[in-house]
Design a protein around this motif. Structure first.
Motif, PDB file in Angstrom:
ATOM      1  N   VAL A 262       0.844  -1.206   0.000  1.00 55.66           N
ATOM      2  CA  VAL A 262       0.000   0.000   0.000  1.00 55.66           C
ATOM      3  C   VAL A 262       0.879   1.257   0.000  1.00 55.66           C
ATOM      4  N   ALA A 263       1.967   1.231   0.771  1.00 56.01           N
ATOM      5  CA  ALA A 263       2.875   2.389   0.826  1.00 56.01           C
ATOM      6  C   ALA A 263       3.513   2.640  -0.542  1.00 56.01           C
ATOM      7  N   VAL A 264       3.912   1.565  -1.222  1.00 56.75           N
ATOM      8  CA  VAL A 264       4.484   1.696  -2.563  1.00 56.75           C
ATOM      9  C   VAL A 264       3.441   2.287  -3.514  1.00 56.75           C
ATOM     10  N   GLY A 265       2.219   1.780  -3.440  1.00 57.69           N
ATOM     11  CA  GLY A 265       1.158   2.282  -4.301  1.00 57.69           C
ATOM     12  C   GLY A 265       0.905   3.764  -4.112  1.00 57.69           C
ATOM     13  N   ARG A 266       0.941   4.203  -2.861  1.00 54.67           N
ATOM     14  CA  ARG A 266       0.732   5.627  -2.575  1.00 54.67           C
ATOM     15  C   ARG A 266       1.833   6.476  -3.212  1.00 54.67           C
ATOM     16  N   ARG A 267       3.067   5.973  -3.150  1.00 58.89           N
ATOM     17  CA  ARG A 267       4.184   6.740  -3.719  1.00 58.89           C
ATOM     18  C   ARG A 267       4.086   6.801  -5.236  1.00 58.89           C
ATOM     19  N   LEU A 268       3.697   5.687  -5.846  1.00 58.46           N
ATOM     20  CA  LEU A 268       3.542   5.692  -7.302  1.00 58.46           C
ATOM     21  C   LEU A 268       2.439   6.657  -7.733  1.00 58.46           C
ATOM     22  N   LYS A 269       1.343   6.664  -6.988  1.00 58.38           N
ATOM     23  CA  LYS A 269       0.259   7.586  -7.314  1.00 58.38           C
ATOM     24  C   LYS A 269       0.696   9.026  -7.140  1.00 58.38           C
ATOM     25  N   ALA A 270       1.452   9.304  -6.065  1.00 60.54           N
ATOM     26  CA  ALA A 270       1.919  10.673  -5.815  1.00 60.54           C
ATOM     27  C   ALA A 270       2.842  11.142  -6.931  1.00 60.54           C
ATOM     28  N   LEU A 271       3.685  10.247  -7.438  1.00 60.08           N
ATOM     29  CA  LEU A 271       4.584  10.608  -8.536  1.00 60.08           C
ATOM     30  C   LEU A 271       3.784  10.925  -9.801  1.00 60.08           C
ATOM     31  N   ARG A 272       2.761  10.115 -10.067  1.00 64.36           N
ATOM     32  CA  ARG A 272       1.917  10.378 -11.253  1.00 64.36           C
ATOM     33  C   ARG A 272       1.183  11.706 -11.101  1.00 64.36           C
ATOM     34  N   MET A 273       0.631  11.967  -9.923  1.00 65.47           N
ATOM     35  CA  MET A 273      -0.154  13.187  -9.722  1.00 65.47           C
ATOM     36  C   MET A 273       0.723  14.445  -9.747  1.00 65.47           C
ATOM     37  N   ALA A 274       2.006  14.271  -9.397  1.00 66.71           N
ATOM     38  CA  ALA A 274       2.909  15.428  -9.362  1.00 66.71           C
ATOM     39  C   ALA A 274       3.421  15.814 -10.746  1.00 66.71           C
ATOM     40  N   LYS A 275       3.310  14.911 -11.702  1.00 66.88           N
ATOM     41  CA  LYS A 275       3.792  15.166 -13.061  1.00 66.88           C
ATOM     42  C   LYS A 275       2.954  16.241 -13.732  1.00 66.88           C
ATOM     43  N   ARG A 276       3.617  17.193 -14.398  1.00 63.47           N
ATOM     44  CA  ARG A 276       2.920  18.251 -15.136  1.00 63.47           C
ATOM     45  C   ARG A 276       3.370  18.232 -16.590  1.00 63.47           C
ATOM     46  N   PRO A 277       2.429  18.210 -17.557  1.00 61.50           N
ATOM     47  CA  PRO A 277       0.987  18.182 -17.314  1.00 61.50           C
ATOM     48  C   PRO A 277       0.551  16.868 -16.671  1.00 61.50           C
ATOM     49  N   ARG A 278      -0.583  16.902 -15.959  1.00 67.13           N
ATOM     50  CA  ARG A 278      -1.066  15.782 -15.159  1.00 67.13           C
ATOM     51  C   ARG A 278      -1.284  14.548 -16.030  1.00 67.13           C
ATOM     52  N   LEU A 279      -0.819  13.423 -15.524  1.00 63.95           N
ATOM     53  CA  LEU A 279      -1.015  12.142 -16.193  1.00 63.95           C
ATOM     54  C   LEU A 279      -2.205  11.410 -15.579  1.00 63.95           C
TER      55      LEU A 279
ATOM     56  N   ASP B 122      10.582   6.701 -16.069  1.00 74.73           N
ATOM     57  CA  ASP B 122      10.861   7.588 -17.201  1.00 74.73           C
ATOM     58  C   ASP B 122       9.674   8.502 -17.466  1.00 74.73           C
ATOM     59  N   LEU B 123       8.475   7.942 -17.367  1.00 79.21           N
ATOM     60  CA  LEU B 123       7.269   8.719 -17.627  1.00 79.21           C
ATOM     61  C   LEU B 123       7.085   9.827 -16.595  1.00 79.21           C
ATOM     62  N   TYR B 124       7.468   9.550 -15.337  1.00 82.96           N
ATOM     63  CA  TYR B 124       7.285  10.500 -14.246  1.00 82.96           C
ATOM     64  C   TYR B 124       8.506  11.394 -14.025  1.00 82.96           C
ATOM     65  N   ASP B 125       9.554  11.222 -14.857  1.00 85.09           N
ATOM     66  CA  ASP B 125      10.794  12.003 -14.717  1.00 85.09           C
ATOM     67  C   ASP B 125      11.391  11.872 -13.314  1.00 85.09           C
ATOM     68  N   VAL B 126      11.504  10.638 -12.838  1.00 80.23           N
ATOM     69  CA  VAL B 126      12.019  10.379 -11.500  1.00 80.23           C
ATOM     70  C   VAL B 126      13.549  10.403 -11.520  1.00 80.23           C
ATOM     71  N   GLY B 127      14.151  11.170 -10.589  1.00 77.67           N
ATOM     72  CA  GLY B 127      15.600  11.266 -10.501  1.00 77.67           C
ATOM     73  C   GLY B 127      16.243   9.993  -9.969  1.00 77.67           C
TER      74      GLY B 127
END
Length: 288
Positions: free
Chosen positions: A11-28, A64-69
């Motif tokens: 669940v914690a991993v899922g929350r982080r993945l969702k947060a990364l998607r929601m933080a991407k601009r433009p929104r994915l 790559d899609l979320y531009d994660v460092g």
């Protein structure tokens, strides 16, 4: 055997993945991510809700899609590996003999950093010894049968290990009524062994047990049985549980959890100090 419901780590991993998607601009959207993965939107939703972990290949695409460092990639990859490891667990061997609500409770207990427990007139379960367990369950749970009760005793002992594990043992803050240490559950011999165990139990630096004395009035008479569990992540609101008499109610609404924390704090305000509690337990043990 994988666990039938999402683990806390998943669940914690899922929350982080969702947060990364929601933080991407433009929104994915989930649909956009699904197209990039060549998978269904339902799978992306399942991942973000902790129902399934991404494969390494899927993870690279998402990064790559979320531009994660690079630093964040390594951190999240380590968390995902830990979540994968958590899918193989000690309680798998007991699944056939345990109610689903208890299995879910064990899943939630395993990764905790702190547990607050109030047990009314029973000794808190992390400090119970087998003869005490047997005496309590003989009175309350005869309809379950000897075999299943025996399994649950074995499971309860295994559950206690979260407070004794060598790495990052969970912190325990427990409350019980004076009635819990005065009632001779199982007879004087069993109760003396139980009290002597509590004396040793309370020596551990991660264990706090406080007694609510009879002089506290209604606070000592209450039969509320509640747990509040905290987790290592500061963003995790935690979980509260309550014994319903027929099972365990699991509460994950932050408002419900805050209400249980307040209830625990109210009871704790009426309790003896840890030193006073230890002195009372030692005195009662000597009288048996």
């Amino acid at each position: 055997m994988a666990k039938p419901q999402a683990s806390r780590a998943m669940v914690a991993v899922g929350r982080r993945l969702k947060a990364l998607r929601m933080a991407k601009r433009p929104r994915l959207t989930q649909e956009m991510v699904a197209r990039a993965l060549n998978k269904s939107q339902d799978l992306v939703s399942l991942m973000e809700n902790g129902g399934q972990l991404p494969t390494d290949q899927q993870l690279v695409v998402m990064f790559d899609l979320y531009d994660v460092g690079e630093a964040l990639r390594l951190d999240l990859l380590a968390e995902i590996r830990a979540a994968r490891a958590s899918q193989s667990v000690w309680w798998d061997e007991y699944l056939a003999d345990l109610p689903r609500s208890l299995v879910r409770l064990i899943e939630l207990e395993d990764p905790v950093s702190k547990v607050r427990i109030s047990t009314g007139s029973l000794v808190p379960w992390p400090g119970q010894v087998p003869p005490y367990m047997e005496a309590v369950d003989e009175f309350h749970e005869r309809e379950k049968g000897v075999e299943k009760t025996s399994v649950q005793h074995a499971v309860r002992l295994r559950r206690q290990n979260i407070f004794f594990r060598p790495d990052n043992p969970a912190e325990l803050d427990a409350l019980c009524s004076e009635a819990a240490i005065r009632a001779q559950v199982g007879g004087p011999e069993v109760m003396k062994a139980q009290l002597d165990h509590l004396v040793e139990f309370m020596q551990r630096p991660n264990i706090t047990l406080r007694i609510i004395p009879f002089s506290a009035g209604a606070a000592a008479a209450t039969q509320v049985n509640l747990n509040v569990m905290d987790y290592p992540s500061p963003n995790d609101p935690g979980v509260a549980t309550m014994d319903t008499g027929t099972g365990v109610a699991i509460l994950e609404d932050p408002k419900e959890i805050r209400a249980r924390r307040r209830r625990f704090d109210y009871l704790a305000h009426s309790a003896l100090t840890p030193d006073e509690s230890l002195e009372l337990i030692e005195t009662l043990s000597k009288e048996l």
